[in-house]
Design a protein around this motif. Structure first.
Motif, PDB file in Angstrom:
ATOM      1  N   ILE A 105      -4.233  -0.778  10.389  1.00 39.21           N
ATOM      2  CA  ILE A 105      -4.885  -1.422   9.241  1.00 39.21           C
ATOM      3  C   ILE A 105      -6.120  -2.119   9.797  1.00 39.21           C
ATOM      4  O   ILE A 105      -6.055  -3.227  10.318  1.00 39.21           O
TER       5      ILE A 105
ATOM      6  N   ASN B 296      -1.301  -4.191  12.309  1.00 39.22           N
ATOM      7  CA  ASN B 296      -2.085  -4.912  11.305  1.00 39.22           C
ATOM      8  C   ASN B 296      -3.279  -5.617  11.929  1.00 39.22           C
ATOM      9  O   ASN B 296      -3.130  -6.621  12.643  1.00 39.22           O
ATOM     10  N   GLN B 297      -4.449  -5.080  11.730  1.00 36.99           N
ATOM     11  CA  GLN B 297      -5.718  -5.686  12.099  1.00 36.99           C
ATOM     12  C   GLN B 297      -5.733  -6.175  13.557  1.00 36.99           C
ATOM     13  O   GLN B 297      -5.678  -5.368  14.471  1.00 36.99           O
TER      14      GLN B 297
ATOM     15  N   GLY C  96       1.834 -10.090   8.837  1.00 31.46           N
ATOM     16  CA  GLY C  96       1.297  -9.341   7.720  1.00 31.46           C
ATOM     17  C   GLY C  96       0.069 -10.008   7.112  1.00 31.46           C
ATOM     18  O   GLY C  96      -0.567 -10.847   7.756  1.00 31.46           O
TER      19      GLY C  96
ATOM     20  N   TYR D 170       6.604  -1.091  12.365  1.00 33.08           N
ATOM     21  CA  TYR D 170       5.537  -2.056  12.144  1.00 33.08           C
ATOM     22  C   TYR D 170       5.432  -2.992  13.354  1.00 33.08           C
ATOM     23  O   TYR D 170       6.440  -3.517  13.825  1.00 33.08           O
TER      24      TYR D 170
ATOM     25  N   ASP E  65      -1.781 -12.186  11.900  1.00 27.54           N
ATOM     26  CA  ASP E  65      -1.724 -10.793  11.480  1.00 27.54           C
ATOM     27  C   ASP E  65      -0.395 -10.134  11.839  1.00 27.54           C
ATOM     28  O   ASP E  65      -0.078  -9.059  11.317  1.00 27.54           O
TER      29      ASP E  65
ATOM     30  N   SER F 227      -4.287  -7.626  -0.098  1.00 29.14           N
ATOM     31  CA  SER F 227      -3.530  -6.644   0.675  1.00 29.14           C
ATOM     32  C   SER F 227      -2.717  -5.750  -0.250  1.00 29.14           C
ATOM     33  O   SER F 227      -1.639  -6.111  -0.713  1.00 29.14           O
TER      34      SER F 227
ATOM     35  N   TYR G 176       1.458  -6.502   5.235  1.00 30.10           N
ATOM     36  CA  TYR G 176       1.451  -5.059   5.384  1.00 30.10           C
ATOM     37  C   TYR G 176       1.548  -4.463   3.981  1.00 30.10           C
ATOM     38  O   TYR G 176       2.623  -4.431   3.400  1.00 30.10           O
TER      39      TYR G 176
ATOM     40  N   SER H 120      -6.195  -1.383   1.632  1.00 30.42           N
ATOM     41  CA  SER H 120      -6.001  -1.364   3.083  1.00 30.42           C
ATOM     42  C   SER H 120      -6.693  -0.137   3.678  1.00 30.42           C
ATOM     43  O   SER H 120      -6.328   0.999   3.369  1.00 30.42           O
TER      44      SER H 120
END
Length: 336
Positions: free
Chosen positions: A269, A246-247, A312, A220, A309, A278, A314, A283
């Motif tokens: 994501i 994440n984004q 998270g 991640y 982001d 979330s 996540y 997602s």
């Protein structure tokens, strides 16, 4: 207010770390460095819920609990730890070496190795991000360098801190495998700095575990950890790697290209759908083909980055915030 301050602190720690002086290292000829990002232009498909479930749920919670004090995790009293596999072996000090843990997940049918991210209150921990000189692969994984036609070079800080951790991780995993001969899968994971460590740890475990054991990298917020030829090594040794961005998280891009390059397996994501909560179901995740896919997080301009982001959520889980409390667990996470 606290959430905003933590967002700023996370980004600031990386910015400060990257301004630290790099160590004096031999000057290297760099014929393996790409002149460009070698970006993929393939159109990424959207992951279905079954594919997303591996990256959400239990694995995300295991990463979350790795930030907890080792005693709390071992006692299984840490936040969501009562829902998670028992941790067999732990190490790190959240200072020079991030916390890490080894456990067995029956639901994932795997031994799981997890690394925590940067301790932003520690200069030593933040400094691991800053020593970005490119150096050859460590002797422990150097036999894999011939998997590419170029000269693989890596981020000195990320590799050096992982080498310290592997003194405990490799024997811990080998011991867990010996005690559980029916398990033939090792999942290696982590968040942020921990994700960078997971790359090198996966390669080291690939070298050390029996050939019948499958090593898979699932991480991640992974920053870039090496040059193009090293990205190719990761692809050839760990072809089913996946890393979640994440984004508009800036950290996967804070170590810049084109000298450094991401390998395969980004799972971006892109946005949250439905009611915006979330969850795995809400997602929208793109399975980004190739390296540095222009349709995925590489498409985000620096002016759009948001430090929030990075932590998270996540799939309903926040990392690195108030560890060992139920504060950072949303009520929408299910399936545990």
């Amino acid at each position: 207010m606290l959430h905003s301050l933590l967002q700023l602190a996370t980004l600031a720690s990386f910015a400060v770390a990257l301004t630290l002086p790099t160590l004096t290292l031999p000057t290297l000829a760099l014929p393996g460095i790409d002149a460009q990002l070698n970006q993929s232009t393939s159109i990424p498909p959207v992951l279905d819920n079954a594919a997303k479930s591996l990256l959400g749920g239990e694995l995300a919670y295991i990463v979350q609990q790795t930030t907890c004090l080792p005693g709390d995790v071992k006692a299984r009293t840490c936040g969501t730890a009562t829902k998670l596999p028992a941790i067999l072996t732990q190490g790190g000090d959240a200072d020079a070496v991030p916390f890490w843990g080894i456990g067995i997940s029956q639901s994932l049918a795997a031994i799981v190795v997890s690394f925590s991210g940067t301790n932003t209150s520690s200069i030593l921990s933040s400094g691991n991000n800053g020593y970005a000189a490119l150096v050859p692969m460590d002797a422990s994984i150097a036999t894999l360098a011939n998997r590419t036609g170029g000269i693989p070079l890596v981020h000195f800080g990320y590799q050096a801190v992982t080498v310290k951790a592997m003194v405990g991780v490799v024997p811990g995993v080998l011991s867990a495998l010996a005690a559980n001969p029916s398990i033939t899968r090792v999942l290696v994971t982590g968040h942020s700095l921990g994700a960078a460590m997971a790359v090198f740890a996966s390669l080291a475990l690939f070298v050390n575990v029996p050939s019948t054991v499958h090593v898979q990298l699932l991480s991640y917020a992974l920053p870039r950890v090496g040059n193009g030829p090293f990205a190719d090594v990761v692809f050839k040794v760990l072809p089913d790697s996946q890393t979640v961005t994440n984004q508009v998280d800036p950290i996967p891009h804070i170590v810049p290209g084109p000298i450094f390059r991401h390998s395969i397996g980004e799972r971006w994501i892109q946005s949250l759908t439905g009611d915006g909560t979330s969850t795995i179901e809400n997602s929208r995740v793109l399975a980004c083909g190739g390296e540095e896919n222009i349709h995925c997080s590489d498409s985000v301009s620096a002016s759009s980055y948001s430090a929030g982001d990075h932590i998270g959520p996540y799939f309903g889980v926040l990392f690195g915030q108030s560890p060992c409390t139920d504060y950072n667990v949303t009520s929408t996470q299910t399936g545990l």
